[in-house]
Scaffold this motif. Sequence first.
Motif, PDB file in Angstrom:
ATOM      1  N   UNK A   1      17.375  48.984  33.024  1.00  0.00           N
ATOM      2  CA  UNK A   1      17.446  47.543  32.794  1.00  0.00           C
ATOM      3  C   UNK A   1      18.833  47.122  32.323  1.00  0.00           C
ATOM      4  N   UNK A   2      19.391  47.848  31.364  1.00  0.00           N
ATOM      5  CA  UNK A   2      20.703  47.475  30.838  1.00  0.00           C
ATOM      6  C   UNK A   2      21.817  47.712  31.849  1.00  0.00           C
ATOM      7  N   UNK A   3      21.669  48.694  32.736  1.00  0.00           N
ATOM      8  CA  UNK A   3      22.715  48.944  33.725  1.00  0.00           C
ATOM      9  C   UNK A   3      22.837  47.812  34.741  1.00  0.00           C
ATOM     10  N   UNK A   4      21.804  46.991  34.858  1.00  0.00           N
ATOM     11  CA  UNK A   4      21.914  45.828  35.730  1.00  0.00           C
ATOM     12  C   UNK A   4      22.958  44.825  35.280  1.00  0.00           C
ATOM     13  N   UNK A   5      23.444  44.965  34.029  1.00  0.00           N
ATOM     14  CA  UNK A   5      24.475  44.067  33.528  1.00  0.00           C
ATOM     15  C   UNK A   5      25.877  44.471  33.964  1.00  0.00           C
ATOM     16  N   UNK A   6      26.016  45.634  34.595  1.00  0.00           N
ATOM     17  CA  UNK A   6      27.332  46.029  35.084  1.00  0.00           C
ATOM     18  C   UNK A   6      27.860  45.053  36.135  1.00  0.00           C
ATOM     19  N   UNK A   7      26.962  44.573  36.979  1.00  0.00           N
ATOM     20  CA  UNK A   7      27.416  43.706  38.078  1.00  0.00           C
ATOM     21  C   UNK A   7      27.945  42.372  37.568  1.00  0.00           C
ATOM     22  N   UNK A   8      27.286  41.657  36.634  1.00  0.00           N
ATOM     23  CA  UNK A   8      27.903  40.428  36.114  1.00  0.00           C
ATOM     24  C   UNK A   8      29.256  40.672  35.458  1.00  0.00           C
ATOM     25  N   UNK A   9      29.401  41.788  34.751  1.00  0.00           N
ATOM     26  CA  UNK A   9      30.695  42.088  34.150  1.00  0.00           C
ATOM     27  C   UNK A   9      31.764  42.300  35.218  1.00  0.00           C
ATOM     28  N   UNK A  10      31.421  43.058  36.259  1.00  0.00           N
ATOM     29  CA  UNK A  10      32.385  43.314  37.325  1.00  0.00           C
ATOM     30  C   UNK A  10      32.734  42.027  38.073  1.00  0.00           C
ATOM     31  N   UNK A  11      31.760  41.154  38.271  1.00  0.00           N
ATOM     32  CA  UNK A  11      32.033  39.881  38.950  1.00  0.00           C
ATOM     33  C   UNK A  11      32.968  39.011  38.111  1.00  0.00           C
ATOM     34  N   UNK A  12      32.810  39.052  36.783  1.00  0.00           N
ATOM     35  CA  UNK A  12      33.715  38.290  35.920  1.00  0.00           C
ATOM     36  C   UNK A  12      35.137  38.838  36.002  1.00  0.00           C
ATOM     37  N   UNK A  13      35.266  40.157  36.054  1.00  0.00           N
ATOM     38  CA  UNK A  13      36.604  40.743  36.186  1.00  0.00           C
ATOM     39  C   UNK A  13      37.226  40.406  37.545  1.00  0.00           C
ATOM     40  N   UNK A  14      36.394  40.387  38.581  1.00  0.00           N
ATOM     41  CA  UNK A  14      36.903  40.033  39.900  1.00  0.00           C
ATOM     42  C   UNK A  14      37.393  38.586  39.940  1.00  0.00           C
ATOM     43  N   UNK A  15      36.662  37.705  39.259  1.00  0.00           N
ATOM     44  CA  UNK A  15      37.062  36.296  39.244  1.00  0.00           C
ATOM     45  C   UNK A  15      38.388  36.091  38.519  1.00  0.00           C
ATOM     46  N   UNK A  16      38.673  36.956  37.541  1.00  0.00           N
ATOM     47  CA  UNK A  16      39.926  36.832  36.777  1.00  0.00           C
ATOM     48  C   UNK A  16      41.004  37.787  37.274  1.00  0.00           C
ATOM     49  N   UNK A  17      40.823  38.375  38.471  1.00  0.00           N
ATOM     50  CA  UNK A  17      41.775  39.368  38.954  1.00  0.00           C
ATOM     51  C   UNK A  17      43.159  38.771  39.193  1.00  0.00           C
ATOM     52  N   UNK A  18      43.231  37.505  39.580  1.00  0.00           N
ATOM     53  CA  UNK A  18      44.545  36.893  39.808  1.00  0.00           C
ATOM     54  C   UNK A  18      45.358  36.803  38.525  1.00  0.00           C
ATOM     55  N   UNK A  19      44.680  36.672  37.385  1.00  0.00           N
ATOM     56  CA  UNK A  19      45.385  36.636  36.103  1.00  0.00           C
ATOM     57  C   UNK A  19      45.643  38.034  35.563  1.00  0.00           C
ATOM     58  N   UNK A  20      44.597  38.879  35.558  1.00  0.00           N
ATOM     59  CA  UNK A  20      44.763  40.223  34.998  1.00  0.00           C
ATOM     60  C   UNK A  20      45.684  41.086  35.857  1.00  0.00           C
TER      61      UNK A  20
ATOM     62  N   UNK B   1      40.976  49.545  34.512  1.00  0.00           N
ATOM     63  CA  UNK B   1      41.009  49.438  33.050  1.00  0.00           C
ATOM     64  C   UNK B   1      39.702  48.920  32.463  1.00  0.00           C
ATOM     65  N   UNK B   2      38.890  48.246  33.271  1.00  0.00           N
ATOM     66  CA  UNK B   2      37.670  47.627  32.749  1.00  0.00           C
ATOM     67  C   UNK B   2      36.470  48.568  32.706  1.00  0.00           C
ATOM     68  N   UNK B   3      36.610  49.803  33.226  1.00  0.00           N
ATOM     69  CA  UNK B   3      35.454  50.703  33.280  1.00  0.00           C
ATOM     70  C   UNK B   3      34.993  51.066  31.879  1.00  0.00           C
ATOM     71  N   UNK B   4      35.913  51.522  31.036  1.00  0.00           N
ATOM     72  CA  UNK B   4      35.540  51.958  29.688  1.00  0.00           C
ATOM     73  C   UNK B   4      34.996  50.811  28.831  1.00  0.00           C
ATOM     74  N   UNK B   5      35.669  49.651  28.742  1.00  0.00           N
ATOM     75  CA  UNK B   5      35.104  48.570  27.917  1.00  0.00           C
ATOM     76  C   UNK B   5      33.762  48.052  28.427  1.00  0.00           C
ATOM     77  N   UNK B   6      33.571  47.995  29.743  1.00  0.00           N
ATOM     78  CA  UNK B   6      32.271  47.568  30.270  1.00  0.00           C
ATOM     79  C   UNK B   6      31.180  48.562  29.878  1.00  0.00           C
ATOM     80  N   UNK B   7      31.487  49.845  29.912  1.00  0.00           N
ATOM     81  CA  UNK B   7      30.511  50.857  29.506  1.00  0.00           C
ATOM     82  C   UNK B   7      30.167  50.721  28.029  1.00  0.00           C
TER      83      UNK B   7
END
Length: 411
Positions: free
Chosen positions: A298-317, A326-332
């Motif tokens: 159940x909790x692993x289903x939250x990986x996708x919203x986190x990854x989508x947020x990082x993708x949306x901010x990819x132009x800035x990051x 870089x986002x793998x460890x903090x998302x985990x």
Amino acid sequence: MMLRMLGLRLLWYKNATAQLLMRRWQTILLAVGTMAPVGGSLLGVAAYPVLALLAPEHGVAWRVGAIGLWQGCWALWAMMQRDQLHGGVFTDYARALPIGRRTRRAVDLVVLFLADTPLLIPFVAALIAVLFKHAMPWEVIKGTMLIAFLLVTQLCAQIAILQNRPQVVPSFLAINLWVAIALALPPLWAALGVTIALGASLVALVADVPAMPRRANDALRGLLLPLGRRLSWLFQQLPPHVRLSLAILYRQHYSIMLGKFFTCMLVLFTCLGLMSVWQYDYRCLPTAVIASTLIALASSGLYRPLEMAHEAARSLSGALPLRARWSVAPDTVAILSFGLPFVLALVWTLHSRVGLPALSALVYVASFMLLSTVLRWPQLFSSRHAVVSSSLLAVLWTVGTANIFPILKIS
């Protein structure tokens, strides 16, 4: 006027959610039909989540949590459909009309009751089981009053969600505690206590759920303020990328996080309830291993919203001097912060009631953390096959945990 308002609200709801509601009906019936051969009759399986509250093996704390879980699930159901339930543009116009409060509340209740039809299956099954079970009259009255109390308070929770009134949560906790204590009494007194709670809930349904008094609210804020300051200080000590992932999870994706929270709470209370029914024997550890796997899924289903947020901010990051992935460890870390409290509650129960050694408890927690980390890849590999691949990996991991870690066995 009331019938006209009701017709327009239902027409809006039908156009917005008809196909989605049908899919949920099919999902619920499929899940219940799948579990029927395991637990017995279809009626018994559907009624068990409600009738479990009447079992004498459960304590007051478990009943308070289970009742609150039911109310939270119904509130979450209304939260996910808030725009559809409000009625759209017509409702904005209707608010300006001189329509009585009782008329508005009656329309709200009818719309909510029809929208809640998939959630009524366990309660209808529980009512049939209570009425046709050969038991004492007071037992039948107690069961019937409990079912009515749950339905009324759950509708109250949904109305509080539609009105955006989170300050009524202490009132729900108080009446849930009253009912949980009453259910532990002899049948006559239990039926009387639940009936009183039902009467108060009906008053709150017609009027409004009372909020916490101002003085009590100020006192509670005074007690929680030091805790909030300490948590804020701890949050500031974390690395910036970890704080970013935590903020995305707990603030930006609030509704998704709540859905996963109630799923994990359902798994936790089901596992704890089974442990108490089995009187904490050798069956508790395998059940806890399965429960931790379900929490990880159940909790692993939250990986996708986190990854989508990082993708949306990819132009800035992308313009920052950050290493690849870089986002793998903090998302985990964020996912583990969400799922670990549920697993720690299971570990504490296993250690204190079942006698699980400390080393075995550490292995149990480490297994959950590793599974939650590994589940990132199947969750993000393909949105179409994420559920199947994650479930397959979780099943294989559970079987491996039961066979590779003999240290988990209780002597």
